[in-house]
Design a protein around this motif. Structure first.
Motif, short mmCIF file in Angstrom:
data_model
loop_
_atom_site.label_atom_id
_atom_site.label_comp_id
_atom_site.label_asym_id
_atom_site.label_seq_id
_atom_site.Cartn_x
_atom_site.Cartn_y
_atom_site.Cartn_z
N HIS A 84 0.82 -1.22 0.00
CA HIS A 84 0.00 0.00 0.00
C HIS A 84 0.86 1.28 0.00
O HIS A 84 0.56 2.25 -0.69
CB HIS A 84 -0.91 -0.04 1.23
CG HIS A 84 -1.78 1.15 1.39
ND1 HIS A 84 -2.96 1.32 0.69
CD2 HIS A 84 -1.66 2.26 2.17
CE1 HIS A 84 -3.51 2.46 1.04
NE2 HIS A 84 -2.75 3.06 1.93
N HIS B 142 1.22 4.62 -2.55
CA HIS B 142 1.16 6.06 -2.25
C HIS B 142 2.31 6.80 -2.92
O HIS B 142 2.14 7.88 -3.47
CB HIS B 142 1.21 6.30 -0.73
CG HIS B 142 -0.13 6.26 -0.08
ND1 HIS B 142 -1.18 7.06 -0.47
CD2 HIS B 142 -0.62 5.52 0.95
CE1 HIS B 142 -2.25 6.83 0.29
NE2 HIS B 142 -1.93 5.88 1.16
N SER C 84 0.46 9.60 5.96
CA SER C 84 -0.91 9.12 5.86
C SER C 84 -1.51 8.98 7.25
O SER C 84 -0.95 9.47 8.24
CB SER C 84 -0.93 7.77 5.13
OG SER C 84 -0.37 6.78 5.96
N ASP D 164 -6.40 7.25 -0.12
CA ASP D 164 -6.40 5.89 -0.65
C ASP D 164 -7.21 5.76 -1.94
O ASP D 164 -8.34 6.25 -2.04
CB ASP D 164 -6.97 4.94 0.41
CG ASP D 164 -6.02 4.78 1.57
OD1 ASP D 164 -4.87 5.23 1.46
OD2 ASP D 164 -6.43 4.19 2.59
ZN ZN Z 1 -3.14 5.03 2.52
#
Ligand code: ZN
Ligand code: KG4
Length: 331
Positions: A111, A115, A137, A301
């Protein structure tokens, strides 16, 4: 390459179809904020149940909007971690089934790598390695040296809360709705950033670590004090935001002084913060470097960034029969 991206690591049910890691043909995201708002934070069980009921339709929706049948894809990219296990499992199981049934390659994406590469979506440039990424984040805050698509090193990170988490917790103290970051930013807009002298954590010279818990506690004590009760909430929000931005920008300056980079990248949900993005661009300009900040919709996200990371080479091809979600997947 034409990739379907699937992202369900937290509370956004997101799918996307991306060509060559940058052209976003479809970007679908069903935000669950309304379901979590009354609890003041994300409830993992609710998030995974919503993913389970929404994801199939979100996949069909992305393919239909892109005008791409499943058979025309070159592969499927899915977030394998880190994140909430119940949420990750829904995306991973769905991606495995789709890849297995359609006999398409499956890519497992971190993940956080997603980003970082979000900054190159809808841009006609190759990532200018080596670059310095500030990833901020709700769950992570770190400075990363990126020397290649699969060569990244954490230079410094938070010792306690993430920047987004600090925004969310302080927003709650200010009685702002969840998620707190955007709400606090909106309140800060007509506040005086110099009104409250909140502390800034400064590690020893050369160190690149971050800490937001002292600031958060200071905000809590201030708001409970006589001065705090009398203060304008907009001034408190603006002063708090300025303290976060100052600390982040200071660490970027330190990293630039210690290394050699061709560009700066800002990413993660907090990159949507205009004060931070402005400060970040100013540092880049002062150092004669280009700054890449994702479009707002790609800061928080989304699944396009997951497809982008896979296409750029930041993800491994995996076996659709054996991939498992990993809630604490290392960077
Ligand atoms: Zn995130
Ligand atoms: O990257 P993200 O969507 O999810 C995680 O992977 O954590 O980041 C969400 C975080 C939340 O803490 C949210 O409050 C924060 O990003 N955020 C902001 C802004 N927009 C989102 N923080 C400050 N200012 C904003 N405009």
């Amino acid at each position: 390459m034409l990739l379907l991206g699937i992202e369900t690591s937290c509370d956004d049910t997101a799918t996307a179809v991306v060509r060559d890691g940058r052209h976003v043909l479809a970007d679908v995201s069903t935000n669950q904020d309304a379901f979590h708002a009354k609890y003041g934070g994300i409830v993992p069980e609710i998030a995974s149940r919503r993913h389970a009921s929404l994801l199939s339709a979100a996949v069909e929706d992305a393919l239909a909007r892109a005008g791409v049948p499943l058979g025309a894809l070159d592969g499927i990219a899915v977030t394998a971690g880190p994140g909430l296990i119940g949420s990750l499992v829904v995306g991973v199981a769905t991606a495995k089934a789709l890849a297995f049934a359609s006999e398409k390659p499956l890519y497992a994406v971190n993940h956080l790598h997603g980003h970082i590469f979000a900054a190159f979506l809808e841009r006609e440039i190759e990532p200018p390695y080596p670059f310095l990424a500030l990833l901020v984040s709700g769950g992570h805050s770190q400075l990363v040296e990126v020397t290649g698509p699969a060569a990244m090193r954490i230079l410094g990170k938070t010792r306690d809360d993430a920047a987004g988490e600090a925004f969310d917790k302080t927003a709650r103290l200010l009685d702002l709705p969840f998620p707190g970051g955007p709400a606090l930013e909106a309140l800060a807009r007509d506040g005086d950033a110099h009104a409250v002298p909140f502390p800034r954590y400064r590690p020893a010279a050369g160190a690149l670590d971050l800490s937001f818990s002292g600031l958060k506690t200071s905000a809590r004590y201030f708001l409970a004090s006589d001065a705090g009760r009398a203060a304008r909430r907009a001034d408190v929000a603006a002063s708090f935001q300025a303290a976060i931005v100052d600390m982040l920008i200071d660490r970027v300056e330190r990293a630039l002084a210690a290394g050699s980079f061709r560009a700066l990248v800002l990413s993660g949900g907090v990159a949507a913060n205009v004060a931070l993005a402005d400060g970040f661009r100013a540092v880049a300009t002062a150092h004669g470097l280009p700054a890449y900040v994702p479009e707002r919709r790609f800061c928080t996200d989304n699944a396009a960034m997951i497809a982008a990371a896979a296409d750029i080479g930041a993800a491994a091809r995996v076996d659709p029969r054996t991939l498992t979600a990993d809630p604490s997947l290392p960077f």
